[in-house]
Design a protein around this motif. Structure first.
Motif, PDB file in Angstrom:
ATOM      1  N   GLN A   1       1.892  -1.267   8.899  1.00  0.00           N
ATOM      2  CA  GLN A   1       0.712  -0.984   8.722  1.00  0.00           C
ATOM      3  C   GLN A   1      -0.568  -0.252   8.029  1.00  0.00           C
ATOM      4  OE1 GLN A   1       2.345  -2.742  11.160  1.00  0.00           O
ATOM      5  NE2 GLN A   1       2.193  -4.457  11.027  1.00  0.00           N
ATOM      6  N   GLU A   2       0.222   0.702   9.148  1.00  0.00           N
ATOM      7  CA  GLU A   2      -0.229   2.282   8.693  1.00  0.00           C
ATOM      8  C   GLU A   2      -0.049   2.664   6.944  1.00  0.00           C
ATOM      9  OE1 GLU A   2       0.332   6.481  10.561  1.00  0.00           O
ATOM     10  OE2 GLU A   2       1.297   5.162  11.313  1.00  0.00           O
ATOM     11  N   VAL A   3       1.099   2.306   6.428  1.00  0.00           N
ATOM     12  CA  VAL A   3       1.756   2.904   5.836  1.00  0.00           C
ATOM     13  C   VAL A   3       1.058   2.095   4.704  1.00  0.00           C
ATOM     14  CG1 VAL A   3       3.498   2.398   3.776  1.00  0.00           C
ATOM     15  CG2 VAL A   3       4.486   3.859   6.929  1.00  0.00           C
ATOM     16  N   GLU A   4       0.391   0.884   4.762  1.00  0.00           N
ATOM     17  CA  GLU A   4       0.503  -0.275   3.517  1.00  0.00           C
ATOM     18  C   GLU A   4      -1.633   0.119   3.770  1.00  0.00           C
ATOM     19  OE1 GLU A   4      -0.866  -4.950   3.292  1.00  0.00           O
ATOM     20  OE2 GLU A   4       0.864  -4.308   4.877  1.00  0.00           O
ATOM     21  N   SER A   5      -1.566   1.065   4.941  1.00  0.00           N
ATOM     22  CA  SER A   5      -3.528   1.513   4.358  1.00  0.00           C
ATOM     23  C   SER A   5      -3.548   2.714   4.269  1.00  0.00           C
ATOM     24  CB  SER A   5      -3.954   1.184   6.403  1.00  0.00           C
ATOM     25  OG  SER A   5      -5.553   2.109   5.678  1.00  0.00           O
ATOM     26  N   GLN A   6      -2.309   3.274   4.302  1.00  0.00           N
ATOM     27  CA  GLN A   6      -3.121   4.731   3.874  1.00  0.00           C
ATOM     28  C   GLN A   6      -2.421   4.580   2.594  1.00  0.00           C
ATOM     29  OE1 GLN A   6      -0.004   7.299   5.668  1.00  0.00           O
ATOM     30  NE2 GLN A   6      -1.331   8.175   7.723  1.00  0.00           N
TER      31      GLN A   6
END
Length: 296
Positions: free
Chosen positions: A39-44
Motif C-alpha cells: 500500500q505504501e509503495v503504491e501510494s508513493q
C-alpha cells in the motif's frame, strides 16, 4: 522526432496507461524489497507517476532540475529522507525509482518502430536522472543525520557533574578537537553560571593523548572558566601524558593532580571543607564500623 514530440508522447503514454504502468512498477519493486508494505509503495509510486506526467507535458525531459519538475523533486526528496531515517541503503532507495524503467519500456514497445529507439534513450536518461537525484538527497540526509548524532554524542560525552556546593567536575573522554572544545567550554561555563561554582575540575583520564593542540584547547577552557570567576584543576594526568607534556615544553600554568579524588580533596581544601572519618555508636552501626562525613 523532436524533443517536444518525445515530451508529448511520454506525457500521453503515462496518462493513457497510468494504471497499467503503476501495477507493473509496484510489482517490479516488490520483487526487490519486501520491507515496505504494498500500500505504501503504491501510494508513493502513484504520486510520483502523476507528478512525472505533469512535468513531462510541459518541461524539458533532458533536465529534471527545471522548475517544471519541482513536484517530482519534492516527492523524491521526501522519499529519500524517509528511507535514510529508516536505515535503508542507497541501493535500496534508488531501486524504487530505477524499477520504473521496466514498466515504461513495456509500453514503449507499442510505439512506431522508428520511435522506439529515440523514446527508449530519452526515458533511460530521464529515469537515470531521477535515480541520481534520489541518491543525492539520500546522501544529504545521511550526512545531516550523522552530523546531528555527532553533536548529540559530543553533548553526552561532556557532562558537567556537581560534586559539592561550589565544585563541579567535567570528565573528558576521547580526543579533543576545536569543535569539541567549543562544546566543552560552553557546557562548563553554563554549569559555572547555574551552580555558582568556585572550582572546576577537568578530568582528562579518558583522553588518550595530549599534544600541543590538546594542551592549547585545555588552556582555552581554563581561561574561559577563570573569566567566569572559577578556578580550575586538571586531574587524570598519567605518567605517559606527563612525559609527553614535558617533552613538548608545554606550560599548562594550572594546578594538576594525578587522580580525580586528589583534585576533589584539593577543591574541598580551597573551599574550607574537609572529609573526616567518624565512628557511629548505638544500634545504627555495628561497633567499629566507620563512615565519612563532610565538615565545613
Amino acid at each position: 522526432m523532436t524533443t517536444t514530440d518525445t515530451k508529448t508522447n511520454l506525457a500521453r503514454m503515462i496518462a493513457d496507461n497510468e494504471r497499467a504502468i503503476l501495477a507493473s512498477w509496484v510489482t517490479a519493486f516488490a520483487s526487490t524489497d519486501t520491507r515496505i508494505s504494498t500500500q505504501e509503495v503504491e501510494s508513493q509510486a502513484r504520486q510520483l507517476l502523476q507528478a512525472l506526467g505533469h512535468a513531462t507535458a510541459s518541461g524539458n525531459v533532458s533536465d529534471i532540475r527545471r522548475s517544471d519538475y519541482g513536484d517530482v523533486r519534492d516527492l523524491l526528496a521526501g522519499f529519500s529522507r524517509s528511507r535514510a531515517i529508516q536505515g535503508f541503503s542507497p541501493t535500496e532507495t534508488a531501486t524504487f525509482v530505477l524499477s520504473l524503467k521496466q514498466a515504461l519500456f513495456e509500453h514503449i514497445r507499442q510505439d512506431r518502430p522508428e520511435d522506439i529507439a529515440a523514446n527508449t534513450w530519452t526515458l533511460s536518461q530521464l529515469v537515470d536522472q531521477l535515480g541520481l537525484f534520489t541518491i543525492e538527497m539520500f546522501q544529504k540526509t545521511r550526512e545531516e543525520l550523522i552530523a546531528r548524532q555527532r553533536e548529540e554524542i559530543e553533548e553526552l560525552s561532556t557532562p558537567v557533574v556537581k560534586l559539592w556546593d561550589g565544585i563541579v567536575a567535567l570528565p573528558l573522554i576521547g580526543a579533543l578537537d576545536s569543535a569539541r572544545t567549543q562544546v566543552v567550554m560552553q557546557n562548563l561555563l553554563e554549569a559555572i553560571v547555574q551552580t555558582g561554582a568556585e572550582i572546576a575540575i577537568l578530568d582528562i583520564t579518558g583522553v588518550p593523548t595530549v599534544d600541543t593542540l590538546v594542551a592549547q584547547h585545555l588552556l582555552k577552557t581554563v581561561s574561559a572558566a577563570r573569566l567566569m570567576g572559577a578556578d580550575c584543576i586538571i586531574s587524570g594526568i598519567r605518567p605517559q601524558i606527563a612525559q609527553t607534556i614535558v617533552q613538548l615544553g608545554v606550560q599548562l600554568n594550572v594546578i594538576s593532580k594525578a587522580t580525580l579524588a586528589d583534585a576533589f580533596a584539593l577543591a574541598l581544601q580551597r573551599t574550607n571543607r574537609t572529609v573526616v572519618r567518624i565512628k557511629h555508636n548505638g544500634n545504627a552501626k555495628a561497633p567499629g564500623v566507620e563512615s565519612s562525613e563532610m565538615a565545613t
